[in-house]
Design a protein around this motif. Structure first.
Motif, PDB file in Angstrom:
ATOM      1  N   LEU A  29      59.559  96.777 -37.883  1.00 13.47           N
ATOM      2  CA  LEU A  29      58.214  96.262 -38.152  1.00 13.47           C
ATOM      3  C   LEU A  29      57.613  95.745 -36.852  1.00 13.47           C
ATOM      4  CD1 LEU A  29      60.235  95.324 -40.743  1.00 13.47           C
ATOM      5  CD2 LEU A  29      57.977  94.775 -41.671  1.00 13.47           C
ATOM      6  N   SER A  30      56.310  95.801 -36.775  1.00 13.93           N
ATOM      7  CA  SER A  30      55.630  95.302 -35.586  1.00 13.93           C
ATOM      8  C   SER A  30      55.717  93.778 -35.511  1.00 13.93           C
ATOM      9  CB  SER A  30      54.159  95.707 -35.621  1.00 13.93           C
ATOM     10  OG  SER A  30      53.444  94.944 -34.677  1.00 13.93           O
ATOM     11  N   GLY A  35      53.115  92.732 -38.095  1.00  9.87           N
ATOM     12  CA  GLY A  35      53.911  92.718 -39.317  1.00  9.87           C
ATOM     13  C   GLY A  35      53.934  94.044 -40.059  1.00  9.87           C
ATOM     14  N   GLN A  36      53.210  95.042 -39.550  1.00  4.28           N
ATOM     15  CA  GLN A  36      53.160  96.333 -40.249  1.00  4.28           C
ATOM     16  C   GLN A  36      54.512  97.045 -40.143  1.00  4.28           C
ATOM     17  OE1 GLN A  36      49.828  97.428 -41.579  1.00  4.28           O
ATOM     18  NE2 GLN A  36      49.728  95.227 -41.248  1.00  4.28           N
ATOM     19  N   LEU A  37      54.864  97.748 -41.206  1.00  2.00           N
ATOM     20  CA  LEU A  37      56.065  98.582 -41.190  1.00  2.00           C
ATOM     21  C   LEU A  37      55.814  99.782 -40.288  1.00  2.00           C
ATOM     22  CD1 LEU A  37      58.880  99.142 -42.431  1.00  2.00           C
ATOM     23  CD2 LEU A  37      57.711 100.364 -44.266  1.00  2.00           C
TER      24      LEU A  37
END
Lengths: 328, 328
Positions: B90-91, B95-97
């Protein structure tokens, strides 16, 4: 192994089966039939972000679930949603990865809405009609949608107050398009004073609702406080309530809506019960018309397990073949 | 978002970059530049299974990683692998997958092999040649493969002892096909007495190797003990060692190879160091030819972060475009 996108998941949602599944999951948790380890946490303070990792298993369930849910609060400034997430379902008999639900946080929003509706339905007065919604985020619309469905045989009226008039109006417009009339108001005090049911959905860190606004007989469902420092209700109101119910009492007393009153010594652990116990008839819910009841929902992994199972079951039915072996 | 299958991941592995990345990750961990929360755990005792959830972040890394690794020990009886798993990247800024690595446990096996090779190379005598491998599971071959690569300028000889002669022979055959000659033996004592380097890879719950079999100057890397109750080395041998190194000292003393000796009061925390400190030159490694050195590796999430980053970087290169934004 199956991978479902958010749009595929949204198309598979059935609120009725979701309500039933989440209700059973609450009961399982309160009866000690679920393994619910402490929630994993990672913080990214430089970018105002965090990530929660929830995982658990309901005894006898063919699947266990690991949910990763992140909240990065500067995302909107670059055109991204604050929250995102993914649910993984693994076999409880072989450990194999069975399904990846790329829900981007949608299933967390949904199961929180379903949980709120279940708690509200279980604790409000039988003649409750006027529902006040406090907040204008995703949970405002989700709570309305789920409660409207859960109590569809009752003629509920919904009135919403939010800090943002634009967002409030958008919610009312969206829900009108789904056949759910919602009024908006800019007078929170009058709204609370006249409500039979109040659902609070804000990330407030200072109480929004003082005790004196609340009439006897009111039920309040609070879903906003999910981390240390957040609370939506006056501690005097929490202390004054006749019935205090939490989805997960340890969480609620540690960092939920009941924590401030608990830390101040205004309430004891013994004066609270768990929602699953109320639903199973093992703990007292509302006793009298004039009771003030409060349900505090901090979120619990059994909800995630239940909603994941329902989505996978619906996927199997829509494909007319099992996507995951759900036999116990 | 990218999804890679096990075969795609295997094709992207480069042992040299993996060794360098895992080495840097150990250093980051020992210098306090990594967030390494306690490992999440779910047990499924009815089916002899468990699941570990490891997650963490190296400060400044564009990604954070959540790894789910299960071990269900009755799986072979139904034709399934005992272990399986998935890595999620995840970033750390949104927070993005970003990526799902459907590695089925392969990356855990790989990073464990790389960790063992790094520890062995750092701690063995410069003139060490004779490597004894104890065990005939996946880690036996992975340790050989990684050490052969890490020390390819040294003419190491590998001799393997395992309880299963069939499995031992299969490993020797497989590795011969990769250009790595491996002999097998049924005499564990003679093997240990004549070895310069011993690598133990078994899930033993009773020590396999008594202290008197070990000659001065021997280095031992123990990767088998990763849970309470498991240990491969005599506690007297652990106590006798001149240098004790762990990848993660808290884990090693709690449930790794050093825990039995620590619990018995035979060693102190201060008499052990962390691998990253040795690699960074901040903690003492081997001082004398005659030192007995032991490295205990229980596994640490920074290895997973490092190997995940390397695989995603390799994927970007093979596609000639970034699959994930790896800029810091």
């Amino acid at each position: 192994m199956i991978i479902l996108s958010r749009s595929e998941i949204e198309a598979l949602v059935d609120l009725d089966t979701g309500l039933a599944a989440v209700e059973q999951a609450y009961i399982a948790a309160s009866q000690g039939r679920a393994t619910i380890p402490p929630v994993g946490y990672l913080a990214f303070p430089e970018v105002d972000g965090d990530c929660h990792i929830k995982y658990g298993h309901i005894s006898g369930d063919p699947l266990f679930v690991v949910k990763i849910a992140s909240g990065f609060y500067r995302n909107p400034s670059i055109g991204l949603s604050t929250s995102s997430g993914v649910m993984l379902a693994l076999s409880a008999t072989t450990g194999q990865l069975e399904a990846i639900l790329l829900d981007e946080g949608f299933l967390t929003d949904l199961r929180t809405g379903l949980g709120g509706a279940i708690a509200t339905r279980a604790l409000c007065r039988p003649d409750a009609r006027r529902v006040a919604i406090v907040g204008s985020g995703i949970q405002a619309s989700m709570q309305i949608r789920c409660l409207h469905r859960a109590m569809r045989e009752t003629s509920l009226t919904f009135t919403l107050w939010g800090r943002s008039e634009v967002k409030s109006a958008t919610i009312a417009q969206t829900l009108a398009g789904e056949g759910i009339p919602v009024e908006t108001t800019d007078n929170l005090e009058a709204l609370c004073r006249s409500a039979d049911i109040i659902i609070t959905t804000t990330p407030a860190r200072q109480p929004l609702i003082p005790s004196e606004w609340i009439a006897p007989g009111t039920h309040i469902t609070a879903v906003g406080a999910d981390a240390p420092g957040k609370h939506e209700l006056d501690t005097a109101l929490v202390a004054r309530a006749d019935i205090r119910i939490a989805d997960h009492l340890d969480q609620s007393l540690a960092h939920g809506e009941f924590s401030a009153a608990f830390d101040a010594g205004l309430i004891t652990r013994d004066s609270c019960s768990e929602l699953g116990g109320v639903l199973a008839g093992m703990a007292p819910g509302r006793k009298n018309r004039a009771d003030i009841t409060i349900a505090d929902l901090t979120g619990i992994v059994v909800q995630d397990i239940a909603i994941t199972r329902e989505i996978l079951d619906a996927a199997s039915k829509s494909l007319d073949k099992p996507v995951v072996d759900l036999s116990t």
